[in-house]
Write a protein that holds these residues in place. Structure first.
Motif, short mmCIF file in Angstrom:
data_model
loop_
_atom_site.label_atom_id
_atom_site.label_comp_id
_atom_site.label_asym_id
_atom_site.label_seq_id
_atom_site.Cartn_x
_atom_site.Cartn_y
_atom_site.Cartn_z
N UNK B 379 0.78 -1.22 -0.11
CA UNK B 379 0.00 0.01 -0.06
C UNK B 379 0.85 1.24 -0.16
N UNK B 380 1.41 1.53 -1.13
CA UNK B 380 2.43 2.65 -1.36
C UNK B 380 1.68 3.85 -1.99
N UNK B 381 0.43 3.78 -2.05
CA UNK B 381 -0.21 4.86 -2.88
C UNK B 381 0.19 6.49 -2.51
N UNK B 382 0.22 6.40 -0.95
CA UNK B 382 0.50 7.64 -0.65
C UNK B 382 1.74 8.33 -1.04
N UNK B 383 2.60 7.45 -0.85
CA UNK B 383 4.30 7.69 -1.13
C UNK B 383 4.32 8.52 -2.34
N UNK B 384 4.07 7.98 -3.62
CA UNK B 384 4.35 8.70 -4.66
C UNK B 384 4.35 10.14 -4.93
N UNK B 385 2.99 10.43 -4.60
CA UNK B 385 2.61 11.81 -4.73
C UNK B 385 3.39 12.71 -3.76
N UNK B 386 3.65 12.04 -2.64
CA UNK B 386 4.35 13.01 -1.57
C UNK B 386 5.70 13.32 -1.93
N UNK B 387 6.24 12.48 -3.10
CA UNK B 387 7.76 12.55 -3.18
C UNK B 387 8.64 11.56 -2.38
#
Lengths: 184, 953
Positions: B379-387
């Motif tokens: 569940x890494x969906x939050x990570x990408x957009x946060x850099x």
């Protein structure tokens, strides 16, 4: 200004002249004085009293310890390179007061003194072999630390004393053991 | 083992010393002393009585991890090992010593009267240490730490943080309505209804309150704003953080095929899934399980227990092709089959429907319950957009201390992909142990502790009434030795040299213990798979080097002496480093300016000649005649039209090709070389050459990257500041020996800690002041580095003076020219000391420039060749300035003397005292690599990370 490249001693090529000069009373006198000077010089260094060492030089004196390899190829880099007595004072101060090194005895030997030129105003050009024995706590039997020759220019002072205007120590022992902590 | 019922005849409630005591009479003391351990029941409690060194102790008898009687376990050295998963407890104190157990056992006060053992269930045993109050530090730190994800990894992070003294506020946000629980029992006890959620909770009752954890359950995080350091919850609430822990876990990969959208397919990830699936299984007659991994087999086991017919459908030709070698994987399949599970291998699914699962061969596996266990998606969906950097195959990339690429942001547990350095392998692990260890690593880093020892991976699965355990690193290709224990086999997977790297156990504790001993031993197994390598004549020398030189388990924070003193290690360094994929400095182009010019040089200890040919190309070849090995070039430098070996006058051209062999055709028709002797095959051993900015490098390796790639962009910047294309002017050499291991020299320049402490001169005369602008920069691999500082006019502060014992006030230089800095470089630094691994240091100490070449002479000594230079456009005064400043460096330099002496002292210490380890722990904030502070040994650790990889040790 001093030439960067130390000049070769031309008198080496003049065996007859050298032998003739050796009998000249002025040269004998100069040799005697230089030897007495060097005996005092070695005694000060052997004693470890480094802060007196600059007193053997004129204010504008020059001091360099250069490998025979560099010397022969006309390269100026020296282990110690001092332009002027102030730089020597700084080295004496830095080594005596700030440097960390293991305890050691040093013993200097200067022999085979040759006077190659006596110039105006009491200038003496001389060459002397030297050897430096180093005794370390982990090496109590000692070893040769450096062997080489000094190319010196002396200046006679108003009171008759000699001072070094220039001393270039040229060491044959190219590979320095660990570190050279005191001047030669 | 004697089990006695407890307490019917026991008198209760005695008063002793004013303390309420509850003494119960149990069994005869002699029984305990004879048997070592006795299970009993007192006042409804299951209690174990132990005899250790003639003393009797009482503890709880149920393992705090899973339901097992400890009295069935193995007792050794005052500790008991749980028979189920080999957790370890100290009997005297009840302390949990080894994962998977983390909660201590209860202990009870014991006395002996009338030959019986009496215990008091209300009073802990005397040796039990109260764990230190974790809350005392709370409030001492005004930072807020937010944990996203309320699973085991997140909860373990919180527990570890508090245990290690983190005093800030902690908030945990979790999407599920439940407090954190451990997931392994979802597919076992929880599924079958044998365990309740309470048994699987990570926190003990009231522990969340004790930890002062602000637990926000049923809340979903929708965004992370790393710029503002906030997270946003569904519903719009936002939370500020100083430290962020991402423990978002993974979700099941979904089965996609015809019919998958409108057929009920069960997955298992959370409690809700388990409850639904449990209900479905109880009503199911036929169960189809897609995926033959551990989840699939555990569910198959549960379904069989409930009486269903079970088919496991696996796409590969055997089970667990990626995870396990064939031996243990097939044994697992056999166990499943023995328990009535059908396994379909090479089975490709075409569709799913109410009828079951359709395969490509036309068959339909009938099922009224379909379960998919085909892996998990992080569940890494939050990570990408946060850099926050993520891996291509999913997951948040972290380093060895669970840090992401952003400062203050960590990831732990299933979502984290560990990569120890920028081009290292990536590893994502989904296991109970990894959740715990990654959490602990993050917590240790946040509280500025060393990373701690690296535990080998460990995984367990309970299925078909056996416990399968995997210890250590395994991959499918490893050779495997099988040992049959009394109850079950154990498999040992070996590495390339035959050492046991992984033990796969099927529930035979004694076989497992033996196998783990062989693994810990680090010795290769004999050819027949036995561990019998202990005979007298089988002396250590026959063991491969990897087995004899084993790096300490606490990782890079200590470096063993053998790294610096052992001849075999040294020989391997020559082979793998100096003669390996490295670029080695051999000289400056200004030393060989004209055709025919040559110098002697070295690559590692190996003498080479650097020569410039008629076309102006520079060549490097070994100084060894191809005829009889004579080191033919004896002059330090010179000019020649060819090289002639003095022994038999074989001659070589300036490129190193064999040009002439005297009497090759013999004399008077007799003698001479064989007719097929080809001079082209007998040239000198030539090395690859790279040049940049007037410097010549050589490499034995044909597949080494370009010099530019070898150095990397960041290191090139500092390198190019010195070698900018301005023509170099040679000023001379120093040569000296240092009685120390060669690596101590690069280390010295990766050790900014020593600079202000050893080099009093720098501090006294203001060249380097603690707190002035400086940096210790490492390349991503940890091999090259730059120690840099910018000259400051600031005086030393009083606080810093006190720290530097050697500080001497009130001294100044008579000749200030020594300290003059003439700006001439495109660089923010006035001083850079750059290590170009393995044999070069580029010195830019203000205006005195030099390169230092390391020539090792065995493990305990090296020669250093310094080449000092300026630029061709320097005037006499600039040259003299460089020479004057040269007093700082070299074998008689103010700084040089001290480094040489210090390195000698270090080697003396190792050679003359008991072999031990060096401690390089400074700055736990940076495990290895570039650090912001000079009070750091992170660059040394980075060097050894690289060194160990190159050396395979």
């Amino acid at each position: 200004m001093r030439e960067l490249r130390p000049t070769l001693d031309k008198s080496l090529k003049d065996v007859k002249g050298t032998l003739v000069r050796a009998r000249d009373p002025a040269y004998r006198e100069a040799k005697h004085e230089v030897e007495a000077f060097n005996a005092a010089y070695c005694a000060v260094l052997d004693d470890g009293d480094l802060e007196d060492w600059p007193e053997f030089f004129t204010e504008d004196g020059f001091y360099n310890i250069v490998s025979r390899e560099n010397f022969d190829y006309g390269l100026p880099v020296g282990l110690v390179y001092c332009e002027g007595k102030n730089m020597m004072r700084d080295r004496a101060l830095a080594i005596a007061k700030t440097s960390m090194f293991g305890p050691r005895y040093l013993r200097h030997y200067m022999t085979n003194t040759r006077i190659s030129e006596i110039g105006e105003n009491g200038m003496i050009r001389a060459e002397t072999n030297y050897m430096l024995i180093e005794v370390l706590s982990e090496l109590p039997s000692g070893r040769i630390h450096q062997a080489g020759r000094m190319q010196d220019v002396f200046e006679t002072q108003d009171d008759g004393r000699l001072l070094l205007k220039s001393r270039v120590a040229i060491y044959d022992t190219l590979l320095v053991h660990n570190a050279l902590v005191l001047p030669v | 083992m004697t089990t006695l019922p407890g307490s019917s005849d026991c008198p209760r409630c005695q008063k002793e010393m004013g303390i309420e005591m509850d003494w119960f009479k149990t069994v005869k003391a002699s029984t305990v002393l004879d048997e070592g351990s006795v299970a009993t029941e007192v006042d409804g409690l299951r209690v174990a009585l132990w005899a250790v060194d003639g003393e009797i102790y009482a503890t709880g008898n149920i393992c705090t991890h899973a339901f097992a009687y400890l009295t069935d376990g193995h007792v050794e050295n005052g500790c008991v090992e749980c028979p189920l998963h080999q957790g370890l407890f100290d009997i005297r104190s009840g302390k949990a010593l080894r994962a998977p157990v983390s909660k201590d056992l209860a202990t009870f006060a014991v006395k002996q009267e009338d030959g019986y053992v009496w215990i008091d269930v209300n009073t802990p045993g005397p040796k039990s240490e109260a764990s230190p109050a974790v809350t005392s530090a709370i409030g001492t730190d005004d930072r807020t730490l937010v944990v996203v994800g309320a699973g085991q990894a997140g909860a373990e992070t919180v527990i570890a943080l508090r245990k290690l003294g983190f005093g800030g506020r902690i908030v945990m946000v979790g999407a599920e309505p439940h407090p954190p629980y451990e997931r392994p029992s979802l597919s076992k006890g929880l599924l079958l209804g044998k365990r309740k959620l309470e048994d699987a909770l990570v926190f003990e009752p009231d522990q969340a309150e004790e930890l002062m954890l602000d637990l926000k359950l049923g809340a979903t995080v929708v965004a992370i704003e790393t710029e503002d350091k906030t997270i946003t919850l569904e519903g719009g609430e936002s939370l500020a953080y100083d430290i962020l822990i991402l423990a978002t876990g993974a979700r099941p990969r979904e089965l996609e095929c015809t019919g998958s959208d409108n057929t009920e397919i069960h997955y298992l990830r959370d409690l809700g899934d388990a409850e639904r699936l449990g209900g479905a299984l109880r009503n199911a007659g036929k169960v189809a399980i897609v995926g033959g991994g551990f989840i699939g087999l555990e569910l198959a086991s549960a379904a069989r227990k409930l009486g269903a017919e079970v088919t496991v459908i696996e796409a590969q030709s055997r089970l667990m092709t990626r995870l396990l070698p064939a031996g243990p994987a097939n044994h697992l399949a056999d166990i499943a089959r023995e328990n009535g599970v059908e396994i379909e291998l090479d089975a490709h699914i075409i569709n799913v429907s109410d009828k079951g699962v359709g395969l490509s061969d036309g068959r339909v596996i009938e099922a009224d319950c379909i379960i998919a266990g085909i892996g998990a998606v992080p569940n890494d969906d939050l990570a990408g957009p946060a850099g926050i950097r993520t891996a291509e195959r999913g997951g948040i990339i972290v380093d060895m201390v669970s840090r992401t690429n952003l400062p203050g942001v960590y990831a732990v547990g299933d979502v984290a992909v560990r990569q120890d350095h920028s081009d290292g392998p990536m590893l994502r692990m989904e296991s109970w142990q990894n959740a715990r260890l990654s959490a602990e690593r993050a917590a240790r880093h946040i509280t500025k502790l060393n990373p701690g020892a690296e535990d080998d991976p460990w995984f367990w699965s309970d299925l078909f009434d056996i416990t399968v355990q995997i210890f250590g690193h395994v991959n499918a290709d490893m050779p495997v030795v099988r040992r049959d224990g009394e109850e079950a086999p154990v498999f040992m997977a070996q590495d390339a040299i035959g050492r046991v790297r992984c033990v796969i156990d099927f529930g035979d504790p004694s076989a497992l213990r033996e196998a783990k001993t062989l693994m810990a031993d680090g010795q290769p197994l004999a050819a027949d798979g036995s561990g019998a390598r202990n005979s007298e004549e089988d002396d250590m020398k026959h063991q491969p080097i990897e087995s004899r030189f084993v790096w300490p388990t606490d990782g890079l924070v200590s470096v063993p002496d053998w790294v610096y003193t052992d001849k075999e290690i040294y020989d391997r360094e020559v082979e793998r480093i100096f003669h390996g994929r490295t670029w080695n400095y051999v000289g400056l182009e200004c030393e060989v300016p004209s055709p025919g010019d040559f110098i002697r040089s070295y690559v590692g200890p190996t003498p080479v000649v650097v020569s410039r040919d008629e076309d102006g190309e520079v060549h490097v070849f070994e100084n060894r005649c191809s005829h009889r090995a004579a080191e033919f070039c004896r002059e330090l430098r010179g000019n020649a039209s060819e090289f002639v070996c003095p022994y038999h006058e074989w001659s070589y051209d300036l490129k190193g090709n064999l040009a002439g062999v005297p009497f090759r055709r013999g004399a008077n028709g007799a003698g001479g070389m064989p007719t097929d002797f080809n001079p082209a095959d007998h040239g000198l051993c030539k090395l690859n050459v790279a040049r940049r900015g007037g410097v010549v490098f050589a490499s034995y390796s044909d597949d080494v990257e370009s010099f530019e790639d070898y150095l990397g962009d960041e290191m090139l910047k500092d390198y190019d500041a010195v070698f900018s294309g301005r023509k170099l002017k040679l000023l001379g050499h120093y040569r000296h020996t240092i009685m120390g291991n060669w690596k101590l020299y690069p280390e010295n320049l990766k050790d900014p800690y020593h600079a202000t402490l050893l080099h009093t001169f720098l501090v006294t005369f203001g060249l380097l002041v603690a707190g002035n602008k400086s940096a210790m920069i490492c390349d991503p691999k940890g091999r090259h580095s730059t120690m840099a500082s910018a000259k400051s006019d600031k005086a030393v502060s009083e606080d810093n003076k006190k720290e530097m014992r050697a500080y001497r006030d009130g001294m100044s230089l008579s000749d200030k020219r020594l300290m003059d800095f003439v700006p001439e470089f495109d660089s923010p630094w006035s001083v850079t000391m750059q290590v170009v691994w393995p044999n070069l240091i580029v010195q830019r100490e203000m205006n005195t420039l030099g390169v230092r070449q390391i020539v090792p002479n065995g493990p305990n000594e090296f020669t250093m060749i310094w080449t000092m230079f300026g630029y061709e456009d320097d005037d006499d005064e600039m040259t003299r300035h460089r020479l004057r400043q040269g007093n700082l460096m070299g074998p008689a330099g103010y700084l040089g003397i001290e480094d040489n002496e210090a390195i000698k002292f270090v080697q003396d210490g190792m050679l003359n005292s008991t072999p031990a380890r060096h401690t390089v722990q400074l700055d736990p904030d940076v495990p290895a690599g570039t650090s912001e502070t000079l009070i750091s040994e992170a660059a040394i650790r980075a060097l050894y990370q690289h060194w160990r990889e190159e050396m395979g040790l």
